[in-house]
Design a protein around this motif. Sequence first.
Motif, PDB file in Angstrom:
ATOM      1  N   SER A 111       0.816  -1.220   0.000  1.00 29.16           N
ATOM      2  CA  SER A 111       0.000   0.000   0.000  1.00 29.16           C
ATOM      3  C   SER A 111       0.853   1.275   0.000  1.00 29.16           C
ATOM      4  N   LEU A 112       2.176   1.133  -0.026  1.00 23.17           N
ATOM      5  CA  LEU A 112       3.064   2.299  -0.015  1.00 23.17           C
ATOM      6  C   LEU A 112       3.534   2.649  -1.422  1.00 23.17           C
ATOM      7  N   ARG A 113       3.597   3.946  -1.688  1.00 19.34           N
ATOM      8  CA  ARG A 113       4.166   4.440  -2.942  1.00 19.34           C
ATOM      9  C   ARG A 113       5.446   5.181  -2.609  1.00 19.34           C
ATOM     10  N   PHE A 114       6.441   5.052  -3.443  1.00 24.75           N
ATOM     11  CA  PHE A 114       7.749   5.652  -3.214  1.00 24.75           C
ATOM     12  C   PHE A 114       8.039   6.693  -4.285  1.00 24.75           C
ATOM     13  N   PHE A 115       8.576   7.834  -3.823  1.00 25.65           N
ATOM     14  CA  PHE A 115       8.886   8.955  -4.702  1.00 25.65           C
ATOM     15  C   PHE A 115      10.315   9.433  -4.452  1.00 25.65           C
ATOM     16  N   HIS A 116      10.960   9.886  -5.515  1.00 26.71           N
ATOM     17  CA  HIS A 116      12.260  10.544  -5.387  1.00 26.71           C
ATOM     18  C   HIS A 116      11.966  12.028  -5.231  1.00 26.71           C
ATOM     19  N   TYR A 117      12.494  12.641  -4.166  1.00 27.94           N
ATOM     20  CA  TYR A 117      12.304  14.069  -3.894  1.00 27.94           C
ATOM     21  C   TYR A 117      13.625  14.775  -4.107  1.00 27.94           C
ATOM     22  N   ARG A 118      13.562  15.939  -4.751  1.00 23.48           N
ATOM     23  CA  ARG A 118      14.775  16.733  -4.951  1.00 23.48           C
ATOM     24  C   ARG A 118      14.461  18.210  -4.801  1.00 23.48           C
ATOM     25  N   CYS A 119      15.343  18.908  -4.071  1.00 26.51           N
ATOM     26  CA  CYS A 119      15.274  20.355  -3.912  1.00 26.51           C
ATOM     27  C   CYS A 119      16.713  20.857  -3.817  1.00 26.51           C
ATOM     28  N   SER A 132      20.396  20.721  -4.023  1.00 24.93           N
ATOM     29  CA  SER A 132      21.285  19.558  -4.022  1.00 24.93           C
ATOM     30  C   SER A 132      20.807  18.447  -3.089  1.00 24.93           C
ATOM     31  N   TYR A 133      19.734  18.695  -2.334  1.00 22.83           N
ATOM     32  CA  TYR A 133      19.213  17.678  -1.423  1.00 22.83           C
ATOM     33  C   TYR A 133      18.286  16.737  -2.186  1.00 22.83           C
ATOM     34  N   GLN A 134      18.460  15.444  -1.982  1.00 22.56           N
ATOM     35  CA  GLN A 134      17.558  14.479  -2.581  1.00 22.56           C
ATOM     36  C   GLN A 134      17.420  13.257  -1.689  1.00 22.56           C
ATOM     37  N   THR A 135      16.248  12.631  -1.744  1.00 22.68           N
ATOM     38  CA  THR A 135      15.968  11.459  -0.929  1.00 22.68           C
ATOM     39  C   THR A 135      14.788  10.714  -1.533  1.00 22.68           C
ATOM     40  N   THR A 136      14.482   9.556  -0.975  1.00 21.87           N
ATOM     41  CA  THR A 136      13.303   8.793  -1.372  1.00 21.87           C
ATOM     42  C   THR A 136      12.326   8.811  -0.213  1.00 21.87           C
ATOM     43  N   ILE A 137      11.095   9.238  -0.478  1.00 27.52           N
ATOM     44  CA  ILE A 137      10.071   9.271   0.560  1.00 27.52           C
ATOM     45  C   ILE A 137       9.019   8.202   0.257  1.00 27.52           C
ATOM     46  N   SER A 138       8.333   7.746   1.304  1.00 21.90           N
ATOM     47  CA  SER A 138       7.229   6.808   1.111  1.00 21.90           C
ATOM     48  C   SER A 138       5.936   7.451   1.584  1.00 21.90           C
ATOM     49  N   VAL A 139       4.862   7.128   0.857  1.00 21.16           N
ATOM     50  CA  VAL A 139       3.557   7.731   1.084  1.00 21.16           C
ATOM     51  C   VAL A 139       2.526   6.610   1.204  1.00 21.16           C
ATOM     52  N   ASP A 140       1.587   6.733   2.154  1.00 21.48           N
ATOM     53  CA  ASP A 140       0.567   5.687   2.319  1.00 21.48           C
ATOM     54  C   ASP A 140      -0.564   5.858   1.307  1.00 21.48           C
ATOM     55  N   GLU A 141      -1.572   4.980   1.403  1.00 24.10           N
ATOM     56  CA  GLU A 141      -2.671   4.984   0.438  1.00 24.10           C
ATOM     57  C   GLU A 141      -3.526   6.245   0.504  1.00 24.10           C
ATOM     58  N   GLU A 142      -3.417   7.007   1.587  1.00 26.73           N
ATOM     59  CA  GLU A 142      -4.150   8.269   1.716  1.00 26.73           C
ATOM     60  C   GLU A 142      -3.317   9.473   1.272  1.00 26.73           C
ATOM     61  N   GLY A 143      -2.081   9.212   0.862  1.00 28.63           N
ATOM     62  CA  GLY A 143      -1.206  10.289   0.407  1.00 28.63           C
ATOM     63  C   GLY A 143      -0.408  10.948   1.518  1.00 28.63           C
ATOM     64  N   LEU A 144      -0.441  10.375   2.729  1.00 23.13           N
ATOM     65  CA  LEU A 144       0.309  10.940   3.847  1.00 23.13           C
ATOM     66  C   LEU A 144       1.729  10.368   3.852  1.00 23.13           C
TER      67      LEU A 144
END
Length: 55
Positions: free
Chosen positions: A21-29, A31-43
């Motif tokens: 039920s988790l979705r994973f996104f690459h975040y960049r701002c 020079s900072y970058q990371t991978t975040i996970s989001v639940d089925e409600e988008g939190l």
Amino acid sequence: MPTLETKKVPQTYTYLYQEGSLRFFHYRCYSYQTTISVDEEGLVISYPNVFHKMV
């Protein structure tokens, strides 16, 4: 006295994959970058080195 200022910054969120039920996104701002996970409600569940949702 402290002030609050808003400013526009370049940010991108790129969808990577889904695991259960988790979705994973690459975040960049800048020079900072990371991978975040989001639940089925988008939190956000995990934002490495910033916070993790406590259940």
